[in-house]
Design an enzyme around this catalytic site. Structure first.
Site, short mmCIF file in Angstrom:
data_model
loop_
_atom_site.label_atom_id
_atom_site.label_comp_id
_atom_site.label_asym_id
_atom_site.label_seq_id
_atom_site.Cartn_x
_atom_site.Cartn_y
_atom_site.Cartn_z
N HIS A 1 2.13 7.09 -3.93
CA HIS A 1 2.66 6.04 -3.42
C HIS A 1 1.83 4.75 -2.77
CE1 HIS A 1 2.37 7.95 0.67
NE2 HIS A 1 2.81 7.41 1.09
N ASP A 2 0.54 5.24 -2.59
CA ASP A 2 -0.39 4.53 -1.45
C ASP A 2 -2.11 4.61 -2.42
OD1 ASP A 2 0.70 3.93 0.86
OD2 ASP A 2 0.05 5.95 2.02
N LYS B 1 -3.95 1.73 -0.75
CA LYS B 1 -5.00 1.17 -0.24
C LYS B 1 -6.25 2.20 -0.34
CE LYS B 1 -1.53 2.36 3.74
NZ LYS B 1 -0.76 3.14 5.13
N HIS C 1 -1.16 -3.01 -0.40
CA HIS C 1 -1.74 -2.22 -1.52
C HIS C 1 -0.39 -1.64 -1.97
CE1 HIS C 1 0.60 -0.34 1.88
NE2 HIS C 1 0.67 1.15 1.73
N HIS D 1 8.40 1.35 -1.76
CA HIS D 1 8.20 2.62 -0.37
C HIS D 1 7.83 1.23 0.90
CE1 HIS D 1 3.65 2.33 -0.72
NE2 HIS D 1 3.84 2.80 1.02
N HIS D 2 7.42 0.52 0.25
CA HIS D 2 7.87 -0.35 1.85
C HIS D 2 8.94 -1.91 1.65
CE1 HIS D 2 4.89 0.86 4.42
NE2 HIS D 2 3.82 0.84 3.16
N ASP E 1 8.02 8.41 3.94
CA ASP E 1 5.98 7.58 4.01
C ASP E 1 6.66 7.48 5.89
OD1 ASP E 1 4.35 6.38 4.13
OD2 ASP E 1 5.58 4.30 4.13
#
Length: 407
Positions: free
Chosen positions: A271-272, A275, A300, A324-325, A353
């Site tokens: 998921h990141d 980043k 990201h 996810h954000h 998260d």
């Protein structure tokens, strides 16, 4: 066991794109190294598998680098103290990932001088492949100041001459000779321009059949890149892996099983991945972020979504990881989707998260207590940001989830 068709070539290319994000100011380094290494290997009539190995090792050779400050040193000098550190990390990452473990030895030695390699107890073919990576890597360092400009056409003879002075010392003479032969034409250098580079990689990949990978192999690929992402900062150590464990347990508590459950875990691991583009100066900042820093951080999840689309184009993994954000009321990022567009799996990963991040030490605060975290999640439910059922499910067995977040 369910198998998934995965285009390994496109997958490695996409993962190389993720590593490119570390460069920020100077991208496609891995792809240029890959194309140059592959060209030299083919000029030397190496077996097809070794040529492909050089291509893929070139794209992944810097998988041990996730920090922007370390990446900048890669393009500043031919050699530097500590250069071997990222080689060792990268080799360790790859050796733990069976689909790519065969590349680990050449990654391990891709900043080792040829004269030193000759004294090492390493198979000669591994020596050559590792040194080929080193050669292509340093050629790229020398050409970086002239990329995407016509100056390279007047400067490349000096690059060839400089490399020749290092024959037998830094680089194997046969590799230097092959490079000098194929690089003494303008076309070699003009092919490094971004549009031609991407086109050439697509053309190579079009002749390579898709590979069937089982779920454990897919998870091993995801695990590899979660380790690269989480290594950006001591404050994010194992964050992705713990989010994946929490998300998997939540999904199981909702009755999700089989292949869908495995995809939830993979999405949590990845998921990141976007980043990698974010500087550790921002991630490790002890105070509040500026508007520009917040904008950098916000992108990201979009980078995650686009990168994963190239690897899992027939799966929900890019959506579950990339959203996810997002929030239920549509004020999240990067798409501002609302509850109608958010699968249960997206909502699960969003909760996992935040839960894990609050349980982990960060530069701007210490780890939070379980009571504080549950209250925080419930306040986000009240504001319309998180799913009430997912938070309630987590709260039912909060101690278990706290252990998963902290383990």
């Amino acid at each position: 066991m369910k198998l998934q068709h995965v285009d390994i070539h496109n997958a490695i290319t996409a993962l190389s794109c993720a590593l490119d994000l570390v460069g920020v100011d100077e991208v496609r380094h891995g792809k240029r190294v890959a194309i140059m290494a592959n060209s030299i290997a083919r000029h030397l009539n190496w077996p097809e598998l070794e040529c492909l190995s050089s291509l893929y090792a070139g794209m992944l050779h810097d998988c041990g680098v996730s920090r922007i400050h370390e990446h900048r040193r890669l393009t500043e000098t031919l050699e530097w103290v500590g250069a071997e550190d990222h080689c060792i990390r990268g080799a360790d990452y790859l050796s733990a990932c069976p689909p790519l473990a065969h590349l680990s030895a050449e990654i391990r030695y891709h900043h080792t001088r040829w004269e030193k390699l000759l004294e090492s107890p390493v198979d000669h073919r591994v020596r050559l492949r590792a040194n080929l990576l080193y050669l292509a890597d340093r050629i790229d360092m020398l050409q970086v100041p002239f990329l995407n400009s016509d100056r390279i056409l007047t400067e490349y003879p000096a690059i060839i001459a400089q490399i020749k002075t290092l024959s037998g010392v830094l680089f194997a003479p046969e590799l230097v000779d092959a490079f000098a032969e194929i690089a003494d034409v303008e076309a070699f250098w003009l092919a490094m321009e971004p549009e031609y580079l991407d086109e050439d990689l697509r053309n190579i990949g079009s002749h390579i059949p898709a590979t069937l990978l089982d779920i454990p192999a897919l998870k091993e690929l995801a695990w590899l890149f979660s380790r690269v992402v989480d290594a950006k900062s001591p404050y994010t150590d194992e964050h992705s892996q713990r989010v994946a464990q929490i998300a998997r347990q939540l999904a199981m508590d909702f009755g999700i099983k089989g292949y869908e459950l495995e995809q939830v875990e993979i999405a949590g691991l990845l998921h990141d991945i976007g980043k990698l583009r974010v500087s550790e100066d921002i991630i490790d900042k002890p105070g509040s972020l500026t508007q520009n820093e917040r904008s950098t951080m916000h992108r990201h999840s979009y980078d995650t979504f686009r990168i994963l689309q190239r690897v899992f184009n027939d799966s929900k993994i890019p959506v579950w990881a990339g959203f996810h954000h997002e929030t239920l009321i549509g004020d999240g990022y990067p798409f501002k989707n609302d509850n109608k567009e958010l699968d249960l799996e997206c909502r699960i990963i969003a909760v996992a998260d935040i839960f894990q991040a609050l349980a982990q030490d960060r530069p701007y605060r210490h780890t939070m207590s379980l009571e504080y975290i549950i209250n925080d999640l419930q306040s986000r439910v009240a504001s319309g940001h998180l799913d009430a059922k997912v938070v309630a499910k987590l709260a039912e067995n909060a101690e278990l989830y706290y252990r998963l977040a902290m383990a």
